[in-house]
Design a protein around this motif. Structure first.
Motif, PDB file in Angstrom:
ATOM      1  N   GLU A  10       0.709  -1.350   0.038  1.00 11.67           N
ATOM      2  CA  GLU A  10       0.139  -0.051   0.071  1.00 11.67           C
ATOM      3  C   GLU A  10       0.737   1.337   0.083  1.00 11.67           C
ATOM      4  OE1 GLU A  10      -2.785  -0.273   3.090  1.00 11.67           O
ATOM      5  OE2 GLU A  10      -3.792  -1.708   2.273  1.00 11.67           O
ATOM      6  N   PHE A  11       2.122   1.202  -0.052  1.00 16.77           N
ATOM      7  CA  PHE A  11       3.033   2.280  -0.069  1.00 16.77           C
ATOM      8  C   PHE A  11       3.652   2.418  -1.658  1.00 16.77           C
ATOM      9  CE2 PHE A  11       2.969   1.214   4.176  1.00 16.77           C
ATOM     10  CZ  PHE A  11       3.235   2.034   5.007  1.00 16.77           C
ATOM     11  N   LEU A  62       9.047   6.725   1.155  1.00 24.41           N
ATOM     12  CA  LEU A  62       7.946   5.578   1.145  1.00 24.41           C
ATOM     13  C   LEU A  62       6.705   6.339   1.567  1.00 24.41           C
ATOM     14  CD1 LEU A  62       8.044   2.716   0.138  1.00 24.41           C
ATOM     15  CD2 LEU A  62       8.296   2.133   2.280  1.00 24.41           C
ATOM     16  N   ALA A  63       5.746   6.556   0.798  1.00 24.35           N
ATOM     17  CA  ALA A  63       4.504   7.047   1.437  1.00 24.35           C
ATOM     18  C   ALA A  63       3.146   6.232   1.220  1.00 24.35           C
ATOM     19  CB  ALA A  63       4.231   8.579   0.519  1.00 24.35           C
ATOM     20  N   HIS A  64       2.384   6.185   2.329  1.00 28.86           N
ATOM     21  CA  HIS A  64       1.270   5.259   2.151  1.00 28.86           C
ATOM     22  C   HIS A  64       0.180   6.108   1.126  1.00 28.86           C
ATOM     23  CE1 HIS A  64      -2.384   3.357   3.513  1.00 28.86           C
ATOM     24  NE2 HIS A  64      -1.402   2.391   3.687  1.00 28.86           N
ATOM     25  N   ARG A  65      -0.700   4.916   0.559  1.00 30.89           N
ATOM     26  CA  ARG A  65      -1.268   5.520  -0.622  1.00 30.89           C
ATOM     27  C   ARG A  65      -2.944   6.069   0.121  1.00 30.89           C
ATOM     28  NH1 ARG A  65      -1.388   0.869  -3.076  1.00 30.89           N
ATOM     29  NH2 ARG A  65       0.758   1.120  -3.807  1.00 30.89           N
ATOM     30  N   ARG A  74      10.893   1.553 -16.693  1.00 27.88           N
ATOM     31  CA  ARG A  74      10.039   0.238 -16.142  1.00 27.88           C
ATOM     32  C   ARG A  74       8.738   0.780 -16.166  1.00 27.88           C
ATOM     33  NH1 ARG A  74      13.586  -1.380 -10.830  1.00 27.88           N
ATOM     34  NH2 ARG A  74      15.803  -1.336 -11.780  1.00 27.88           N
ATOM     35  N   PRO A  75       7.794  -0.208 -16.548  1.00 32.27           N
ATOM     36  CA  PRO A  75       6.397   0.036 -16.330  1.00 32.27           C
ATOM     37  C   PRO A  75       6.097  -0.273 -14.888  1.00 32.27           C
ATOM     38  CG  PRO A  75       6.746  -2.271 -17.064  1.00 32.27           C
ATOM     39  CD  PRO A  75       7.889  -1.667 -17.180  1.00 32.27           C
ATOM     40  N   ASN A  76       4.975   0.415 -14.257  1.00 35.11           N
ATOM     41  CA  ASN A  76       4.585   0.473 -12.857  1.00 35.11           C
ATOM     42  C   ASN A  76       3.694  -0.739 -12.717  1.00 35.11           C
ATOM     43  OD1 ASN A  76       3.972   0.819 -10.274  1.00 35.11           O
ATOM     44  ND2 ASN A  76       2.679   2.727 -10.812  1.00 35.11           N
ATOM     45  N   LEU A  77       4.038  -1.771 -12.424  1.00 34.07           N
ATOM     46  CA  LEU A  77       3.246  -3.056 -12.379  1.00 34.07           C
ATOM     47  C   LEU A  77       2.179  -2.890 -11.371  1.00 34.07           C
ATOM     48  CD1 LEU A  77       5.996  -5.753 -12.541  1.00 34.07           C
ATOM     49  CD2 LEU A  77       4.720  -4.860 -14.414  1.00 34.07           C
ATOM     50  N   MET A  78       2.338  -1.895 -10.216  1.00 36.28           N
ATOM     51  CA  MET A  78       1.263  -1.804  -9.302  1.00 36.28           C
ATOM     52  C   MET A  78      -0.010  -1.262  -9.841  1.00 36.28           C
ATOM     53  SD  MET A  78       0.471  -2.409  -6.155  1.00 36.28           S
ATOM     54  CE  MET A  78       2.081  -2.905  -5.475  1.00 36.28           C
ATOM     55  N   ALA A  79       0.022  -0.729 -10.899  1.00 41.79           N
ATOM     56  CA  ALA A  79      -0.920   0.191 -11.629  1.00 41.79           C
ATOM     57  C   ALA A  79      -2.059  -0.931 -12.204  1.00 41.79           C
ATOM     58  CB  ALA A  79      -0.508   0.779 -12.947  1.00 41.79           C
ATOM     59  N   GLY A  80      -1.753  -2.332 -12.166  1.00 40.09           N
ATOM     60  CA  GLY A  80      -2.682  -3.565 -12.392  1.00 40.09           C
ATOM     61  C   GLY A  80      -3.533  -3.575 -11.317  1.00 40.09           C
ATOM     62  N   TYR A  81      -3.163  -3.211 -10.006  1.00 39.71           N
ATOM     63  CA  TYR A  81      -3.897  -3.583  -8.807  1.00 39.71           C
ATOM     64  C   TYR A  81      -4.466  -2.332  -8.343  1.00 39.71           C
ATOM     65  CZ  TYR A  81      -0.712  -7.730  -9.227  1.00 39.71           C
ATOM     66  OH  TYR A  81      -0.292  -8.828  -9.776  1.00 39.71           O
ATOM     67  N   VAL A  82      -4.100  -1.138  -8.717  1.00 35.08           N
ATOM     68  CA  VAL A  82      -4.895   0.172  -8.071  1.00 35.08           C
ATOM     69  C   VAL A  82      -4.744   1.067  -9.306  1.00 35.08           C
ATOM     70  CG1 VAL A  82      -2.397   0.663  -7.241  1.00 35.08           C
ATOM     71  CG2 VAL A  82      -4.446   1.655  -6.282  1.00 35.08           C
ATOM     72  N   THR A  83      -5.917   2.205  -9.067  1.00 33.91           N
ATOM     73  CA  THR A  83      -6.014   3.198  -9.887  1.00 33.91           C
ATOM     74  C   THR A  83      -5.374   4.309  -9.030  1.00 33.91           C
ATOM     75  OG1 THR A  83      -7.927   2.289 -11.005  1.00 33.91           O
ATOM     76  CG2 THR A  83      -7.550   4.647 -11.332  1.00 33.91           C
TER      77      THR A  83
END
Length: 353
Positions: free
Chosen positions: A222-223, A243-246, A341-350
């Motif tokens: 979540e960061f 490191l910042a929480h979303r 690099r692509p941001n792979l976290m974008a597949g799990y969060v908008t």
């Protein structure tokens, strides 16, 4: 996720990230940082300073000291040191990376020594340069000019020299006076649980009076990592990893761990290291400080068994080889490809920003 009996259900695995809520508006972090780093595809890399802090020579000295201690305990002749039972709130092993600083009193003596030493040599260089010009162009006698310079120099050099000497005396001879732990840790990255914790010493902006320490905890996934850039006193850019929480106001400034500098590559390498350290689907980063713990982490132990890794790879390494590996790490950090690099976290969060 492998080894579920050892790792908590909340442990982070790069291939097992859950779907998450839409990210929140975070103007507070955007005031500090404009560059968000992508998640995923980390290199097997770390800031070169992480290597340099734990040379094979230091590992061997640690092993020797540990062995001697065990022998003395077995023989009943062991006497504990003054600081052996003091909790400095620091831990860096197969389970967690917990960070803390010395107390304010400790920093006073460190600054007195280091700043005094720097100012003495800096002032000496300036004085020698100016004195040479004065002596060459002086209209009065050489002896009178030299005497005036000496009087001025005794004041200009005496203060920083005294600070340097007092600081060194205290640090070398009176450890009980300056080695003091802080109130508690600052942050923790827990590999075994997959949780990130920031230790809270304030309540609504005011320092807590009852001695309690709050804990702000959230899952690692979540960061997001950011590079914040700010100018130094000369206007040069200084880059530091955050490191910042979303979703909540939880943030870690890694500037104390990795000294801010003009290059963005070291903070990027630190982000790769953090991702690798927290990912229990991968072995621990292969760094000197973790060699004695590798067999205690199930994923790492299995990886080392399958690959036949020498369990004394770092500790038995010769100085020339280690120097070459450090040099290669510097080069790898310099060539890091984070922003490609692509941001792979974008597949799990908008993301909203």
């Amino acid at each position: 996720m492998s080894n579920t009996s050892y790792y908590a259900k909340t442990a982070y695995g790069a291939t097992e990230v859950p779907q998450q809520e839409r990210s929140a508006e975070r103007s507070w972090i955007m005031r500090l940082a404009k560059v968000r780093l992508p998640w995923g595809s980390p290199d097997e890399i770390a800031p070169a300073s992480f290597l340099e802090k734990f040379s094979p020579k230091k590992l061997r000295l640690h092993e020797k000291s540990k062995k001697e201690r065990e022998e003395q305990i077995a023989a009943g002749t062991y006497t504990s040191s003054s600081f052996e039972h003091v909790d400095f709130h620091v831990r860096d092993d197969h389970e967690c990376f917990r960070y803390a600083l010395f107390s304010g009193a400790s920093h006073f003596w460190i600054y007195l020594y280091s700043i005094g030493k720097f100012l003495f040599w800096f002032s000496l260089f300036i004085l020698l340069s100016i004195s040479t010009l004065i002596l060459i162009n002086a209209e009065e006698s050489w002896q009178e000019t030299a005497l005036n310079i000496t009087k001025y120099s005794s004041i200009t050099l005496g203060i920083p020299l005294g600070s340097w000497a007092i600081g060194k005396l205290v640090i070398d001879k009176f450890p009980n006076l300056w080695i003091k732990p802080s109130r508690g840790p600052i942050w923790e990255l827990n590999r075994r649980t997959g949780l990130v914790t920031v230790f809270d010493y304030k309540n609504n902006g005011e320092y807590k009076k009852n001695g309690t320490i709050g804990e702000l905890t959230a899952p690692f996934y979540e960061f997001d990592a950011y590079i914040a850039t700010s100018p130094d006193s000369q206007g040069m850019p200084l880059n530091v990893l955050y490191l910042a929480h979303r979703y909540r106001n939880i943030m870690i400034n890694f500037g104390a761990l990795l000294c801010p500098g003009p290059d963005f590559q070291p903070p990027c390498a630190l982000w790769d290291f953090i991702q690798n350290y927290m990912d229990v689907s991968r072995p621990l980063p292969d760094l000197p400080q973790y060699e004695e713990y590798r067999h205690l982490d199930p994923t790492t132990a299995e990886y080392d068994r399958l690959t036949g890794r020498n369990p004394r790879y770092w500790i038995d390494m010769d100085d020339a080889t280690f120097k070459q590996i450090v040099s290669e790490m510097h080069q790898r950090v310099e060539e890091i490809d984070t922003f490609e690099r692509p941001n792979l976290m974008a597949g799990y969060v908008t993301y909203v920003d």
